[in-house]
Motif scaffolding. Structure first.
Motif, PDB file in Angstrom:
ATOM      1  N   VAL A  43      -1.713  11.498   9.135  1.00  0.00           N
ATOM      2  CA  VAL A  43      -3.083  11.617   8.641  1.00  0.00           C
ATOM      3  C   VAL A  43      -3.967  10.673   9.448  1.00  0.00           C
ATOM      4  N   ALA A  44      -5.269  10.885   9.375  1.00  0.00           N
ATOM      5  CA  ALA A  44      -6.202  10.049  10.115  1.00  0.00           C
ATOM      6  C   ALA A  44      -6.010   8.575   9.727  1.00  0.00           C
ATOM      7  N   ILE A  45      -6.066   7.699  10.716  1.00  0.00           N
ATOM      8  CA  ILE A  45      -5.786   6.276  10.499  1.00  0.00           C
ATOM      9  C   ILE A  45      -7.102   5.520  10.314  1.00  0.00           C
ATOM     10  N   PRO A  46      -7.277   4.855   9.173  1.00  0.00           N
ATOM     11  CA  PRO A  46      -8.495   4.069   8.970  1.00  0.00           C
ATOM     12  C   PRO A  46      -8.496   2.828   9.848  1.00  0.00           C
ATOM     13  N   SER A  47      -9.647   2.218   9.994  1.00  0.00           N
ATOM     14  CA  SER A  47      -9.743   0.982  10.751  1.00  0.00           C
ATOM     15  C   SER A  47      -8.932  -0.110  10.057  1.00  0.00           C
ATOM     16  N   LEU A  66      -1.760   8.076  16.615  1.00  0.00           N
ATOM     17  CA  LEU A  66      -1.229   6.771  16.990  1.00  0.00           C
ATOM     18  C   LEU A  66      -2.396   5.827  17.267  1.00  0.00           C
ATOM     19  N   ASN A  67      -2.326   4.657  16.674  1.00  0.00           N
ATOM     20  CA  ASN A  67      -3.340   3.642  16.934  1.00  0.00           C
ATOM     21  C   ASN A  67      -2.645   2.328  17.308  1.00  0.00           C
ATOM     22  N   PHE A  68      -3.083   1.727  18.408  1.00  0.00           N
ATOM     23  CA  PHE A  68      -2.516   0.464  18.874  1.00  0.00           C
ATOM     24  C   PHE A  68      -3.621  -0.575  18.980  1.00  0.00           C
ATOM     25  N   THR A  69      -3.312  -1.785  18.498  1.00  0.00           N
ATOM     26  CA  THR A  69      -4.254  -2.901  18.557  1.00  0.00           C
ATOM     27  C   THR A  69      -3.544  -4.097  19.172  1.00  0.00           C
ATOM     28  N   SER A  70      -4.237  -4.798  20.070  1.00  0.00           N
ATOM     29  CA  SER A  70      -3.687  -6.013  20.664  1.00  0.00           C
ATOM     30  C   SER A  70      -4.770  -7.071  20.781  1.00  0.00           C
ATOM     31  N   LEU A 114       6.829  -7.215  12.456  1.00  0.00           N
ATOM     32  CA  LEU A 114       7.107  -6.691  11.122  1.00  0.00           C
ATOM     33  C   LEU A 114       6.960  -5.177  11.130  1.00  0.00           C
ATOM     34  N   ILE A 115       7.624  -4.532  10.177  1.00  0.00           N
ATOM     35  CA  ILE A 115       7.566  -3.078  10.048  1.00  0.00           C
ATOM     36  C   ILE A 115       7.333  -2.716   8.590  1.00  0.00           C
ATOM     37  N   ASN A 116       6.580  -1.628   8.380  1.00  0.00           N
ATOM     38  CA  ASN A 116       6.279  -1.160   7.024  1.00  0.00           C
ATOM     39  C   ASN A 116       6.270   0.360   7.034  1.00  0.00           C
ATOM     40  N   GLN A 117       7.221   0.955   6.322  1.00  0.00           N
ATOM     41  CA  GLN A 117       7.317   2.408   6.239  1.00  0.00           C
ATOM     42  C   GLN A 117       6.735   2.873   4.907  1.00  0.00           C
ATOM     43  N   ALA A 118       5.738   3.750   4.973  1.00  0.00           N
ATOM     44  CA  ALA A 118       5.092   4.248   3.767  1.00  0.00           C
ATOM     45  C   ALA A 118       6.088   5.034   2.918  1.00  0.00           C
ATOM     46  N   GLU A 119       5.959   4.876   1.610  1.00  0.00           N
ATOM     47  CA  GLU A 119       6.888   5.557   0.703  1.00  0.00           C
ATOM     48  C   GLU A 119       6.790   7.071   0.801  1.00  0.00           C
ATOM     49  N   ASP A 120       5.594   7.592   1.120  1.00  0.00           N
ATOM     50  CA  ASP A 120       5.450   9.056   1.193  1.00  0.00           C
ATOM     51  C   ASP A 120       5.959   9.626   2.511  1.00  0.00           C
ATOM     52  N   GLY A 121       6.392   8.753   3.422  1.00  0.00           N
ATOM     53  CA  GLY A 121       6.947   9.223   4.686  1.00  0.00           C
ATOM     54  C   GLY A 121       5.925   9.693   5.684  1.00  0.00           C
ATOM     55  N   ASN A 122       4.641   9.502   5.400  1.00  0.00           N
ATOM     56  CA  ASN A 122       3.593   9.998   6.302  1.00  0.00           C
ATOM     57  C   ASN A 122       3.182   9.008   7.381  1.00  0.00           C
ATOM     58  N   SER A 123       3.626   7.755   7.280  1.00  0.00           N
ATOM     59  CA  SER A 123       3.201   6.784   8.284  1.00  0.00           C
ATOM     60  C   SER A 123       4.195   5.637   8.383  1.00  0.00           C
ATOM     61  N   ILE A 124       4.121   4.958   9.498  1.00  0.00           N
ATOM     62  CA  ILE A 124       4.921   3.769   9.738  1.00  0.00           C
ATOM     63  C   ILE A 124       4.056   2.796  10.527  1.00  0.00           C
ATOM     64  N   SER A 125       4.069   1.516  10.117  1.00  0.00           N
ATOM     65  CA  SER A 125       3.187   0.514  10.716  1.00  0.00           C
ATOM     66  C   SER A 125       4.016  -0.639  11.263  1.00  0.00           C
ATOM     67  N   PHE A 126       3.452  -1.297  12.278  1.00  0.00           N
ATOM     68  CA  PHE A 126       4.057  -2.465  12.905  1.00  0.00           C
ATOM     69  C   PHE A 126       2.982  -3.524  13.060  1.00  0.00           C
ATOM     70  N   SER A 127       3.368  -4.784  12.952  1.00  0.00           N
ATOM     71  CA  SER A 127       2.364  -5.837  13.108  1.00  0.00           C
ATOM     72  C   SER A 127       3.034  -7.181  13.374  1.00  0.00           C
TER      73      SER A 127
END
Length: 572
Positions: A11-15, A50-54, A156-169
């Protein structure tokens, strides 16, 4: 040092939140950048965002390497946090390591009999240094991520419970829950072409593949770096001033420091009247003082070196001191900070460094932290160390947090302890830590206990265990804490080449609990390092006892009136 963040979503990734943006920018104040990709899947009716921030703390090369790094030919993206000190065994010093890594990853697209994924993995495996990374390969639509073999950088990693997204930080987006440390036991990948069939239709396949750092099967392999020497000593053995291993350690440690203290750019917009680029987390103990002494041999004498020594007002200890003085009225009141064990040893070590290295501009920075100030920063410290959440985590994090901030009273003379010295902020953006020496050379009390209960066989097993679990320890937590101030902590004792030397050396060339060595009593624990300190002119330091940071700075159990709280207790 950088802050990195990435999201893969259907789904679209918010800021990103303003709080997370600030946390990432604190880690990398020199640049903030983002990159986006959209992948059309199947017949074009499905999209992966996909969104990448550095953010960047520029410490390598002659320019700010703006991240995320993007390949102009393939569209691949690299978010790079850390330092590649060597690639394929060759040192890198003056060039920007992130740009070199992306160029090598791009070059893997050349015609080869080897599959592209194998080429990518071999490139990442060829790196020595403390790193965390996100690499999206646009050619095979795969995301690679991981931390170095010893876990010296945070991811760090965070996998959404609904399986629609995965985040790293690099740092958690608190109060969002579900963040976990990426394990430092391999390189991980996420195939973005793969789909899972669900009752709701095709969804992103968030199953992650682990790729080992090294093929399995090698005997006594530790931390994917080398094989541990399991040999037992001959009947006649000794570790003394004539042992060849002492000079070998000096060489290895100096080589490690060369990579970490040379070619550091001058900090921008510094208000200091001194050129200081390196500071040492300085307890005055063996590990940190040896680093300071050897750094002096390498850093140009035109540059100063700061020695940051932290001490806390611990109400529980203050109450104990008052009780003692009531029982013994003749005792004089002591300064709460000057009575801290690390302050005492730091004060002793500082004159030794000055007399041994008189042409160096040393500054002893006494960081004094009142209890109320520590508590006022508690919520921030807790959020930075998350997902770690115990009392012991907090005790250590407090000490590292205020040490990295580097604000304290500045002393420059070995005996002139003025009552009101100036308060300064160390401009150094590189911090050296002595962590790792105890694991490598047998410095913990449990090593002596192991020898007493099971002799050399038990000691060898205990040392091997300690080194094998360095990557499972709390270096990611420490990275998050100290990087908050726009500082990078470097661990000379955890250089891969130095670790290989230490684990390949027989145990009796590192510590010697069997033969008591006298010349004014040099302890058996870490004896190789103690002998080196003596050879460097630090005779008193060679005989100093070990002390854990939370006890030396008196952050241990600060919030407990009785001191009976366990270190494993979850923070209230």
């Amino acid at each position: 040092m950088c802050g990195i963040h990435g999201v893969v979503s259907t789904v679209a990734i918010p800021s990103i939140s303003s709080e997370l943006r600030n946390a990432l920018s604190n880690r990398g104040p020199d640049h903030f950048g983002q990159a986006d990709r959209e992948l059309l899947i199947s017949n074009g009716d499905s999209v992966i965002h996909l969104n990448f921030t550095s953010t960047v703390l520029a410490l390598r090369g002659d320019h700010v390497a703006r991240q995320p790094l993007e390949s102009p030919t393939t569209g691949s993206v690299l978010c790079w946090n850390g330092e590649a000190w060597r690639i394929d065994g060759q040192p890198i010093s003056r060039k920007n390591d992130g740009e070199l890594i992306l160029a090598k990853l791009d070059a893997t697209g050349a015609p080869s009999a080897e599959p592209r994924e194998s080429q990518i993995l071999n490139t990442l495996r060829s790196i020595d240094g403390p790193v965390a990374f996100l690499y999206y390969d646009a050619q095979i639509r795969c995301l690679y991520f991981g931390r170095d073999r010893l876990g010296r950088r945070s991811l760090l990693i965070n996998q959404a419970e609904d399986g629609n997204s995965i985040s790293f930080s690099s740092v958690a987006d608190v109060p969002v829950t579900g963040w976990e440390e990426v394990q430092a036991d391999g390189i991980y990948s996420l195939n973005l072409e793969s789909r899972l069939a669900t009752p709701q239709g095709l969804k992103l396949d968030t199953r992650i593949t682990k790729h080992e750092w090294l093929p399995s099967g090698r005997d006594h392999m530790v931390s994917s770096i080398g094989s541990f020497n399991m040999a037992l000593p001959p009947e006649e053995h000794k570790l003394d001033f004539d042992s060849a291993s002492v000079e070998m350690l000096r060489h290895r440690l100096s080589e490690s420091l060369k990579l970490r203290v040379l070619n550091i750019p001058e900090p921008p917009s510094t208000l200091s009247d001194s050129d200081v680029r390196v500071a040492i987390l300085f307890s005055g103990g063996l590990d940190s003082t040896v680093l300071a002494r050897l750094a002096h041999d390498l850093v140009p004498t035109s540059q100063g070196i700061d020695l940051i020594n932290v001490a806390f007002e611990n109400p529980r200890q203050v109450a104990v001191d008052k009780t003692v003085r009531r029982a013994q009225p003749s005792l004089q009141a002591t300064d709460v900070y000057e009575a801290c064990p690390d302050r005492v040893t730091g004060r002793k070590a500082f004159p030794q460094l000055r007399s041994t290295c008189p042409d160096r501009h040393w500054r002893f920075i006494a960081v004094n932290v009142p209890y109320e100030e520590a508590i006022s920063h508690k919520s921030r410290v807790v959020s930075l160390m998350y997902p770690h959440n115990t009392e012991m985590d907090l005790s250590i994090a407090f000490a590292l947090y205020f040490a990295a901030r580097g604000i304290g009273h500045s002393y420059t003379h070995k005996c002139d302890w003025e009552p009101t010295p100036p308060i300064i902020t160390s401009p150094a953006r590189v911090l050296l830590s002595g962590l790792g020496a105890d694991e490598l050379f047998g410095g913990y009390s449990r090593h002596e206990v192991a020898f007493k209960t099971g002799g050399y066989p038990r000691l060898v097993e205990e040392l091997k265990l300690d080194i094998s679990r360095i990557g499972q320890r709390n270096l990611g937590r420490d990275d998050r804490i100290m990087a908050h101030w726009g500082k990078e902590v470097r661990f000379p004792y955890l250089d891969e080449e130095l670790v290989r030397f230490a684990i390949s050396s027989p145990v009796w060339e590192k510590c010697d609990f069997q033969n008591q060595f006298h010349p004014a009593v040099i302890d058996p624990a870490k004896r190789i390092l103690r002998l080196l300190a003596d050879r460097l002119g630090l005779e008193a330091i060679a005989r100093e006892k070990k002390r854990a940071i939370q006890f030396g700075s008196r952050t241990a159990k600060m919030g407990s009136r009785t001191g009976k709280v366990r270190g494993t207790t979850t923070i209230a």
